[in-house]
Design a protein around this motif. Structure first.
Motif, PDB file in Angstrom:
ATOM      1  N   PRO A 153      -2.668  21.031 -38.606  1.00  0.00           N
ATOM      2  CA  PRO A 153      -1.923  19.670 -38.565  1.00  0.00           C
ATOM      3  C   PRO A 153      -1.182  19.712 -37.244  1.00  0.00           C
ATOM      4  N   MET A 154      -0.576  20.670 -36.823  1.00  0.00           N
ATOM      5  CA  MET A 154       0.216  20.892 -35.681  1.00  0.00           C
ATOM      6  C   MET A 154      -0.305  20.362 -34.479  1.00  0.00           C
ATOM      7  N   VAL A 155      -1.460  20.773 -34.152  1.00  0.00           N
ATOM      8  CA  VAL A 155      -2.200  20.296 -32.876  1.00  0.00           C
ATOM      9  C   VAL A 155      -2.637  18.873 -32.864  1.00  0.00           C
ATOM     10  N   ILE A 156      -3.326  18.517 -34.281  1.00  0.00           N
ATOM     11  CA  ILE A 156      -3.593  17.105 -34.144  1.00  0.00           C
ATOM     12  C   ILE A 156      -2.321  16.224 -34.135  1.00  0.00           C
ATOM     13  N   GLY A 157      -1.299  16.650 -34.857  1.00  0.00           N
ATOM     14  CA  GLY A 157       0.036  15.687 -34.886  1.00  0.00           C
ATOM     15  C   GLY A 157       0.630  15.820 -33.255  1.00  0.00           C
ATOM     16  N   ILE A 215       1.998   9.147 -39.880  1.00  0.00           N
ATOM     17  CA  ILE A 215       3.145   9.786 -40.728  1.00  0.00           C
ATOM     18  C   ILE A 215       2.725  10.979 -41.278  1.00  0.00           C
ATOM     19  N   GLU A 216       1.547  10.893 -41.799  1.00  0.00           N
ATOM     20  CA  GLU A 216       1.047  12.048 -42.670  1.00  0.00           C
ATOM     21  C   GLU A 216       1.034  13.419 -41.752  1.00  0.00           C
ATOM     22  N   PRO A 217       0.224  13.235 -40.753  1.00  0.00           N
ATOM     23  CA  PRO A 217       0.189  14.676 -39.940  1.00  0.00           C
ATOM     24  C   PRO A 217       1.692  14.938 -39.273  1.00  0.00           C
ATOM     25  N   PHE A 218       2.491  14.036 -39.231  1.00  0.00           N
ATOM     26  CA  PHE A 218       3.942  14.387 -38.689  1.00  0.00           C
ATOM     27  C   PHE A 218       4.505  14.796 -39.704  1.00  0.00           C
ATOM     28  N   LEU A 219       4.335  14.557 -40.957  1.00  0.00           N
ATOM     29  CA  LEU A 219       5.040  15.288 -42.257  1.00  0.00           C
ATOM     30  C   LEU A 219       4.365  16.786 -42.174  1.00  0.00           C
TER      31      LEU A 219
END
Length: 582
Positions: free
Chosen positions: A144-148, A295-299
């Protein structure tokens, strides 16, 4: 950042597999990014389509392409998502398979050393939780962090191409979500979650220990203290969880606020940028709506970051388990025969805890003496044993054997100490092989003599395969008392001068316990014995008794002296003999 570098400086569990499966990892990240880019493109296209359709164009051709693109992006998003899930779980299953193989090889190859340096609860934690934690490190934090972050850069650069000032403003607003909030989560909520896990681990360990010594608490009239010890960590955990939920709510609210500001920024900018004509106005909604899917990956970035301290502990633990033992410098052999073990004004605290576990302890045990060490749970008995064995080093003071620091005698440790604990480790091999582990050079006759000394000869001879009988995994073929006697036979072959008995009878019934203790002290009558126990059954076998409480010796003396002058000792002593005292 320093902790992050230190965690992976000598890592053999995470980084090697990132390199081994780097192409599969790249595919996972690519599919993850494409999932949200497709979702963003779908919203962007839909915004344009809705605006264009609202103008009621005279020709269907004006909206035909956006309609087709809506279908294409609508299909692409779940397709990429499905492929990303399959690929990421394929990645995780591959590395978990490698992890488990590596872990079990480490446990198998170093079973004896692990048994001495790790508590059973720690080993179970590694087997049951730590591998799952490393798996979640990828699924819940890394991916999630890399994708975000990739999406964050894509949005900032994409908008910056049109207007660098707006791109810079989005860099700040979205940067709060993907950089500042994760850092705050690690510092605040991550530390809280880590503390909760620590309290929970200590609670389980101490509760088991305290229940085993429940009779001591009751007879000493400290029932309320016992209950306080149980309710205190439960209340602490409940408080931490309330704080955790409260923090997550405010963090989620903060993400929504800054995300709303980013959307308004795009809406206001596109409102000024694309109002030159009716055709340009179609792009206003497109730019504003395109931001919503990310907003989903950011959360997930903040939540994944907050879990990092838990994953960090797991990484450190599995690395410590599989690491080669640290070679002690200036190692030596014991000068002459063992004559005296001395604990000289020892104070101890763990590096990550300000609480003093042991305070200014002094103890002297001469060759051939028998010492019983008693005390409630959490008073430092296990820590004292670790200091005696050299697994831990005193914060102040010194532990010596014949005047030599125990830290310099680790190469001679197997020749100095024999250990009989609550659950002796027996391997899935024959009786003969299990006992011979105490001395690999022992002859068959010596093994049989040791088994005879611990009063197991009739039982072994009655078995169809005799000494070639398979013990089965963890000694399942035999009862608890029989397993302890097999381990005692192993200790006899080891022939170490100092024997540590770490509550070896805790799971046995009173009759079996008495018989085993009589046997232990009979066959080890020439040895120095340090016996950790919760109650006083068999206490007549020892020369001196020490009660350890709050990190200090509370009562000490011979059993006879303590019975005559210490009412608490007398009550415990009479209770263990079934005698009711007033």
């Amino acid at each position: 950042m320093r902790d992050l570098r230190a965690t992976f400086a000598h890592d053999t569990w995470v980084m090697p597999y990132l390199r081994k499966y780097k192409w599969l990892l790249t595919l996972v990240l690519f599919l993850g990014v494409m999932t949200f880019l497709s979702a963003g493109a779908l919203m962007f296209n839909s915004g344009y389509l809705i605006s264009e359709a609202a103008r009621r164009p005279g020709n269907i051709i004006y909206i035909y392409v956006p309609v087709v693109l809506a279908r294409g992006f609508g299909i692409a998003r779940p397709a990429f998502r499905y492929a990303e899930r399959l690929t990421s779980h394929n990645w995780v299953l591959r590395i978990v398979s490698d992890f488990r193989k590596k872990l079990y090889q480490a446990v198998e190859n170093k079973a004896a050393a692990i048994k001495q340096t790790h508590q059973t609860g720690d080993i179970l934690s590694i087997l049951a939780e730590d591998i799952d934690h490393i798996e979640n490190l990828y699924l819940r934090t890394v991916f999630p962090m890399v994708i975000g972050w990739v999406l964050y850069l894509f949005i900032v650069i994409g908008v910056g191409v049109f207007n660098w000032a707006v791109g810079l403003l989005l860099l700040v607003l979205l940067g709060v979500i993907v950089v500042i909030m994760p850092m705050v989560s690690v510092a605040v909520n991550g530390a809280r979650e880590f503390k909760e896990k620590q309290i929970q681990h200590d609670f389980y360990t101490n509760l088991t220990d305290e229940v085993l010594g429940l009779s001591d608490w009751v007879i000493s009239g400290r029932y309320d203290d016992f209950m306080d010890l149980q309710t205190k960590p439960i209340k602490q955990i409940a408080k931490l969880r309330r704080e955790d939920h409260y923090f997550q709510w405010w963090r989620g609210f903060g993400v929504q606020v800054f995300f709303l500001l980013a959307v308004l920024t795009l809406l206001i900018w596109s409102g000024f940028q694309f109002t030159g004509s009716k055709a340009q106005a179609n792009w206003v909604a497109a730019f504003a709506l395109a931001l919503f899917p990310v907003i989903e990956p950011f959360l997930e970035i903040s939540q994944g970051a907050s879990e990092w301290p838990i994953y960090q502990q797991s990484i450190q633990r599995v690395n410590a388990l599989s690491a080669d033992p640290v070679v002690q410098k200036d190692q030596a052999q014991l000068n002459g025969a063992f004559s005296q073990l001395t604990v000289d004004n020892v104070t101890f605290r763990y590096a990550d805890d300000d609480r003093v576990i042991l305070h200014d302890l002094t103890l002297q045990i001469n060759a051939g003496e028998k010492l019983a060490l008693l005390g409630p749970s959490g008073t430092g008995k296990s820590t004292l044993l670790k200091l005696l064995l050299g697994d831990e080093h005193a914060t102040a003071g010194q532990v010596t054997i014949n005047g030599q620091d125990i830290a310099t005698l680790q190469d001679a440790r197997a020749n100095l100490f024999g250990v009989l604990d609550q659950q002796p480790y027996l391997f899935d091999t024959t009786v003969m092989n299990n006992v011979r582990l105490g001395n690999l050079n022992a002859t068959d006759d010596q093994v049989k003599a040791a088994i005879k000394a611990v009063e197991l000869e009739p039982l072994i001879n009655s078995l169809p395969n005799g000494y070639d009988t398979q013990v089965q995994e963890s000694g399942a073929r035999f009862s608890g008392g029989e397993r302890q006697r097999l381990s005692l036979a192993r200790i006899l072959l080891q022939d170490a001068p100092i024997i540590i008995l770490d509550e070896p009878t805790v799971s046995l019934d009173p009759i079996t316990e008495k018989d085993l203790l009589d046997t232990v002290f009979n066959v080890l009558k020439d040895k120095t014995i340090i016996w950790v126990t919760h109650h006083l059954a068999g206490i007549d076998h020892v020369d001196q008794v020490r009660f350890l409480e709050n990190g200090q010796f509370d009562m000490q003396g011979t059993p006879d002296d303590l019975y005559q002058h210490e009412a608490r000792f007398r009550r415990l002593y009479d209770l263990d003999r079934g005698k009711v005292t007033e």
